[in-house]
Design a protein around this motif. Structure first.
Motif, PDB file in Angstrom:
ATOM      1  N   SER A 181      45.875   5.065  69.120  1.00  0.00           N
ATOM      2  CA  SER A 181      47.266   4.633  69.142  1.00  0.00           C
ATOM      3  C   SER A 181      47.560   4.821  70.628  1.00  0.00           C
ATOM      4  CB  SER A 181      47.973   5.059  68.171  1.00  0.00           C
ATOM      5  OG  SER A 181      49.193   4.795  68.213  1.00  0.00           O
ATOM      6  N   ALA A 182      48.400   4.266  71.162  1.00  0.00           N
ATOM      7  CA  ALA A 182      49.011   4.367  72.334  1.00  0.00           C
ATOM      8  C   ALA A 182      50.428   3.918  72.639  1.00  0.00           C
ATOM      9  CB  ALA A 182      48.089   3.836  73.517  1.00  0.00           C
ATOM     10  N   ASP A 183      51.111   4.611  72.989  1.00  0.00           N
ATOM     11  CA  ASP A 183      52.459   4.161  72.962  1.00  0.00           C
ATOM     12  C   ASP A 183      53.420   5.153  73.756  1.00  0.00           C
ATOM     13  OD1 ASP A 183      54.890   2.780  72.574  1.00  0.00           O
ATOM     14  OD2 ASP A 183      55.079   3.283  70.699  1.00  0.00           O
ATOM     15  N   GLY A 184      54.515   4.871  74.463  1.00  0.00           N
ATOM     16  CA  GLY A 184      55.113   5.533  75.507  1.00  0.00           C
ATOM     17  C   GLY A 184      56.669   6.230  74.530  1.00  0.00           C
ATOM     18  N   VAL A 185      57.042   7.499  75.204  1.00  0.00           N
ATOM     19  CA  VAL A 185      58.093   8.058  74.625  1.00  0.00           C
ATOM     20  C   VAL A 185      59.124   8.591  75.766  1.00  0.00           C
ATOM     21  CG1 VAL A 185      56.835  10.334  74.395  1.00  0.00           C
ATOM     22  CG2 VAL A 185      58.852  10.208  73.256  1.00  0.00           C
ATOM     23  N   ASP A 186      60.489   8.222  75.600  1.00  0.00           N
ATOM     24  CA  ASP A 186      61.419   8.440  76.628  1.00  0.00           C
ATOM     25  C   ASP A 186      61.652   9.969  76.356  1.00  0.00           C
ATOM     26  OD1 ASP A 186      63.195   8.349  78.629  1.00  0.00           O
ATOM     27  OD2 ASP A 186      64.647   7.297  77.470  1.00  0.00           O
ATOM     28  N   MET A 187      61.442  10.661  77.637  1.00  0.00           N
ATOM     29  CA  MET A 187      61.960  12.237  77.520  1.00  0.00           C
ATOM     30  C   MET A 187      63.370  12.279  78.215  1.00  0.00           C
ATOM     31  SD  MET A 187      59.598  13.834  76.424  1.00  0.00           S
ATOM     32  CE  MET A 187      57.887  13.454  75.807  1.00  0.00           C
ATOM     33  N   VAL A 199      48.369   9.005  74.249  1.00  0.00           N
ATOM     34  CA  VAL A 199      47.013   8.092  73.367  1.00  0.00           C
ATOM     35  C   VAL A 199      46.439   9.350  72.511  1.00  0.00           C
ATOM     36  CG1 VAL A 199      44.833   7.224  73.817  1.00  0.00           C
ATOM     37  CG2 VAL A 199      46.364   6.896  75.555  1.00  0.00           C
ATOM     38  N   LEU A 200      46.934   8.681  71.231  1.00  0.00           N
ATOM     39  CA  LEU A 200      46.364   9.750  70.114  1.00  0.00           C
ATOM     40  C   LEU A 200      45.095   8.985  69.365  1.00  0.00           C
ATOM     41  CD1 LEU A 200      50.088   9.745  68.746  1.00  0.00           C
ATOM     42  CD2 LEU A 200      49.160  11.371  70.215  1.00  0.00           C
ATOM     43  N   THR A 201      44.397   9.933  68.813  1.00  0.00           N
ATOM     44  CA  THR A 201      43.276   9.576  67.956  1.00  0.00           C
ATOM     45  C   THR A 201      43.247  10.046  66.580  1.00  0.00           C
ATOM     46  OG1 THR A 201      41.995   9.811  70.191  1.00  0.00           O
ATOM     47  CG2 THR A 201      40.575   9.788  68.226  1.00  0.00           C
ATOM     48  N   VAL A 202      42.957   9.150  65.599  1.00  0.00           N
ATOM     49  CA  VAL A 202      42.976   9.462  64.398  1.00  0.00           C
ATOM     50  C   VAL A 202      41.355   9.400  63.608  1.00  0.00           C
ATOM     51  CG1 VAL A 202      43.562   7.173  63.570  1.00  0.00           C
ATOM     52  CG2 VAL A 202      44.124   9.069  61.918  1.00  0.00           C
ATOM     53  N   ILE A 271      45.803   0.763  67.606  1.00  0.00           N
ATOM     54  CA  ILE A 271      46.964   0.654  66.676  1.00  0.00           C
ATOM     55  C   ILE A 271      48.304   0.839  67.809  1.00  0.00           C
ATOM     56  CG2 ILE A 271      48.467   1.344  65.138  1.00  0.00           C
ATOM     57  CD1 ILE A 271      45.853   2.967  63.839  1.00  0.00           C
ATOM     58  N   ASN A 272      48.771  -0.214  68.002  1.00  0.00           N
ATOM     59  CA  ASN A 272      50.108  -0.201  68.942  1.00  0.00           C
ATOM     60  C   ASN A 272      51.275  -1.114  68.664  1.00  0.00           C
ATOM     61  OD1 ASN A 272      47.228  -1.165  70.571  1.00  0.00           O
ATOM     62  ND2 ASN A 272      47.839   0.752  71.168  1.00  0.00           N
ATOM     63  N   ASP A 273      52.291  -1.150  69.159  1.00  0.00           N
ATOM     64  CA  ASP A 273      53.303  -2.075  69.104  1.00  0.00           C
ATOM     65  C   ASP A 273      52.974  -3.244  69.842  1.00  0.00           C
ATOM     66  OD1 ASP A 273      54.067  -1.276  71.609  1.00  0.00           O
ATOM     67  OD2 ASP A 273      55.812  -0.160  71.062  1.00  0.00           O
ATOM     68  N   TYR A 274      53.690  -4.095  69.648  1.00  0.00           N
ATOM     69  CA  TYR A 274      53.304  -5.514  70.194  1.00  0.00           C
ATOM     70  C   TYR A 274      53.242  -5.605  71.823  1.00  0.00           C
ATOM     71  CZ  TYR A 274      51.700 -10.366  70.183  1.00  0.00           C
ATOM     72  OH  TYR A 274      51.020 -11.405  70.400  1.00  0.00           O
ATOM     73  N   PRO A 275      54.360  -5.126  72.658  1.00  0.00           N
ATOM     74  CA  PRO A 275      54.126  -5.042  73.951  1.00  0.00           C
ATOM     75  C   PRO A 275      53.049  -4.340  74.399  1.00  0.00           C
ATOM     76  CG  PRO A 275      56.345  -4.860  73.405  1.00  0.00           C
ATOM     77  CD  PRO A 275      55.625  -4.596  72.045  1.00  0.00           C
ATOM     78  N   THR A 276      52.689  -3.090  73.674  1.00  0.00           N
ATOM     79  CA  THR A 276      51.638  -2.218  74.287  1.00  0.00           C
ATOM     80  C   THR A 276      50.037  -3.082  74.090  1.00  0.00           C
ATOM     81  OG1 THR A 276      52.796  -0.239  73.618  1.00  0.00           O
ATOM     82  CG2 THR A 276      50.347  -0.010  74.015  1.00  0.00           C
ATOM     83  N   LEU A 277      50.239  -3.890  72.837  1.00  0.00           N
ATOM     84  CA  LEU A 277      48.868  -4.522  72.713  1.00  0.00           C
ATOM     85  C   LEU A 277      48.860  -5.675  73.986  1.00  0.00           C
ATOM     86  CD1 LEU A 277      46.502  -5.667  71.141  1.00  0.00           C
ATOM     87  CD2 LEU A 277      48.239  -7.203  70.031  1.00  0.00           C
TER      88      LEU A 277
END
Length: 653
Positions: A181-187, A199-202, A271-277
């Motif tokens: 899974s890859a996604d951004g988070v606002d700091m 980038v997360l791995t499960v 596994i991503n949201d649609y813009p990240t896909l």
């Protein structure tokens, strides 16, 4: 480690000292006795921890400095071997920012920032724990296989296809199946917005009650800023490790079987949201071919007034003889007899939420509704639904009420229903029911297309028509949705102490937590990081639990023995007589069915106040939703089945 000393602060001050300074010091000491050592610490206070350290005898084996602690952490694989390098070890490029025009190198200003946490030593470290290693073979040793039931990714056709194509990978149950899974988070650096991508791995080999828990979600990459189309550059070291695991494997020691073996791994899906896909696959996600599965067969129209695309054509997915295919006026003025498009395969593809749009539109939220003035002008431009065109009288413009327009009273009822609605998560899917679900879903999308303006049908609405296909291929959706990863990103966002260096804070805290978690598996009375405590009796943290255990002597929750007297026995006997088929016809019990087939019950009617029994066949978990048309009645919904007993509640940690 000894148990913490409980400090009773109420008995510490029997007589306040006269000196004011001493009084302040004593009050501070009392506060230290009650203040937790750190956030969410229940076992130690600031004072009790100091007392524990003072009780240590001379000659103890405690580390004497932070340097020695970091050396121990490095031995566990948490060091950084590239700390002192000034150039890339692969391509030789400068680590620091270079001004090519001035031929100047800006030392200590990195050209690009990436934190990579190697996955291979972490996978090998998992096998050092006997309990974890045993759990990693659950899919092959303890998984219950029911034909036609999807309860775990191991039951899915995607898993089976990989086993068929790569039999050498399938023959070793300890080989890992991964999700990325890859996604951004606002700091949010003060007044500036700063994005950090993770980038997360499960691991899917684990039992379903463990594989999506925080402990087994691994932070693999941390990218400073938004990578955009250069994300492949940042993913390179991660992909290299995955390729090594897939092609050659790595030698690993199995602590449970006490033997060495070759560990391989394969990625099942991302596994991503649609813009990240769109970013990862290289496919545009907001143009006329905005959905990768449909490709050129995507039905999309440009809405010039709303300045957006509308994705319609859901009638193609209905059965060929469905009445909606022949309707004209309610849709785009034409009948629809085209077949549904064939999904593109992996070689052809390189590689907000429906409820939000729906509620904003029916509640007519300003600037958020999909049924505004520009949406009505789109109807004029397309020549659709003339009864809904804007009516201009002088300087006033009126929008006629549409079928989705609600009165204030109806809005209140809708909001109250949504506020009180608590829907359980499904754990098991019956494959034979998916085709019926797909048909109902397509009918729902056609109804939305019929009653809402074209601007409502954005790409997020269109995505739903393909969800059933994904469930058929990959298994239950809760193994692949973004919620666990978004919760994890909330956790790592909490690691940030210095907003000027958020990535460094996250990296240091993540390494420290993983190391502590590894050590804690070899210590007694240590709370496991990343797995909520078990709320049920006699269910250990790592106890393998399947559906058969629900019927054994272990209670699901707190239970006590009851002695059955004659009166209670007579009530049980009378209840059995009442539930015979001959008697049920004459009993009115406050239960009825509406015209849509839903069961309605009157919960305030105490028809069985003195009757504590039910038949075993009647024991079924349900939940209730108040019927706002008749608030005395509640609508009964059955809880979806699950093929195991989840001993850990899915909570934010």
């Amino acid at each position: 480690m000894d148990r913490p000393n409980d400090v009773d602060s109420t008995n510490m001050i029997t007589e306040m000292p006269i000196d004011a300074a001493e009084t302040v010091e004593m009050v501070e000491a009392v506060e230290d006795a009650e203040k937790p050592l750190y956030i969410r610490c229940h076992n130690f206070t600031k004072l009790s921890a100091i007392i524990q350290l003072l009780n240590l005898k001379k000659g103890n084996e405690m580390y004497s400095s932070t340097y020695e602690v970091k050396k121990a952490f490095k031995a566990m694989g948490s060091g950084n071997e590239y700390t002192d390098l000034a150039a890339c070890p692969t391509y030789g490029k400068s680590r620091w920012k270079v001004d090519e025009q001035k031929n100047k190198i800006y030392n200590n200003i990195p050209a690009k920032c990436l934190w990579y946490f190697p996955i291979i030593p972490r996978f090998k470290r998992l096998s050092q724990s006997k309990t974890t290693t045993k759990d990693l073979t659950w899919n092959a040793t303890e998984r219950k296989v029911d034909v036609g039931v999807l309860s775990h990714p191991a039951n899915s056709p995607a898993w089976a296809a990989i086993d068929d194509k790569y039999p050498d990978l399938a023959c070793e149950p300890r080989n890992l199946r991964l999700g990325i899974s890859a996604d951004g988070v606002d700091m949010n650096r003060g007044n500036r917005s700063h994005s950090v991508w993770s980038v997360l791995t499960v691991i899917y080999n684990l039992p379903p009650w463990l594989c999506m828990k925080r402990k087994f979600i691994m932070l693999s990459l941390l990218i400073s800023g938004t990578p955009g189309n250069n994300i492949d550059v940042f993913l390179a070291p991660f992909i290299d490790n995955l390729q090594l695991l897939f092609d050659f494997g790595v030698a690993t020691y199995d602590a449970y079987a006490q033997e060495h073996f070759k560990l391989h791994a394969v990625v099942l899906w991302t596994i991503n949201d649609y813009p990240t896909l769109g970013t990862l696959s290289g496919c545009p996600y907001n143009d006329f071919q905005g959905y990768a599965v449909c490709g050129e067969e995507t039905q999309c129209i440009r809405l010039s007034e709303s300045n957006k695309q509308g994705y319609a054509g859901h009638r193609r997915f209905l059965p060929y003889g469905h009445p909606s295919r022949r309707q004209k006026k309610e849709f785009n003025g034409q009948q629809e007899f085209s077949p549904s498009p064939e999904p593109m395969n992996g070689e052809e593809i390189y590689n907000r939420n429906v409820g939000e749009s729906l509620t904003r539109t029916v509640l007519n939220v300003p600037e958020k509704t999909k049924d505004g003035y520009k949406a009505r002008l789109d109807l004029v431009h397309c020549g659709l639904k003339p009864e809904l065109h804007p009516q201009i009288e002088g300087n006033n413009t009126t929008l006629p009420a549409a079928g989705c327009t609600l009165t204030k009273e109806e809005k209140d009822k809708l909001c109250e229903t949504l506020y009180n609605l608590k829907v359980p998560q499904s754990k098991e899917i019956i494959v034979d029911e998916l085709d019926k679900l797909q048909e109902e879903l397509c009918v729902t999308l056609c109804l939305l297309e019929k009653h809402f303006p074209p601007s409502f049908s954005n790409v997020m609405i269109h995505l739903n028509v393909h969800l059933t296909r994904e469930v058929k291929l990959c298994g239950p959706i809760f193994f692949r949705w973004m919620y666990p990863f978004e919760r994890f990103m909330k956790v790592i966002k909490g690691y940030v102490r210095n907003k000027n260096r958020p990535e460094g804070c996250i990296a240091e805290e993540n390494v420290t937590e993983e190391t502590i978690e590894f050590f804690s598996q070899f210590l007694k009375r240590m709370v496991t990081v990343g797995i909520p405590p078990d709320n049920h009796n006699n269910c250990g943290i790592h106890k393998s639990v399947d559906s058969s255990s629900i019927a054994d002597s272990t209670p699901v929750s707190a239970a006590k023995s009851v002695e059955v007297f004659a009166e209670l026995f007579n009530k049980a006997h009378f209840f059995v007589l009442q539930n015979t088929s001959e008697v049920l016809l004459y009993i009115k019990n406050g239960v009825k069915r509406d015209k849509l087939g839903y069961t309605l019950v009157e919960l305030k009617r105490l028809g069985h106040k003195g009757d504590p029994f039910i038949l075993a066949s009647q024991a079924q978990q349900v939940f209730y939703v108040t019927d706002l048309l008749d608030q005395k009645m509640s609508i009964v919904f059955k809880t979806p089945p699950k093929n195991y007993k989840d001993t850990y509640e899915d909570v934010d940690e």
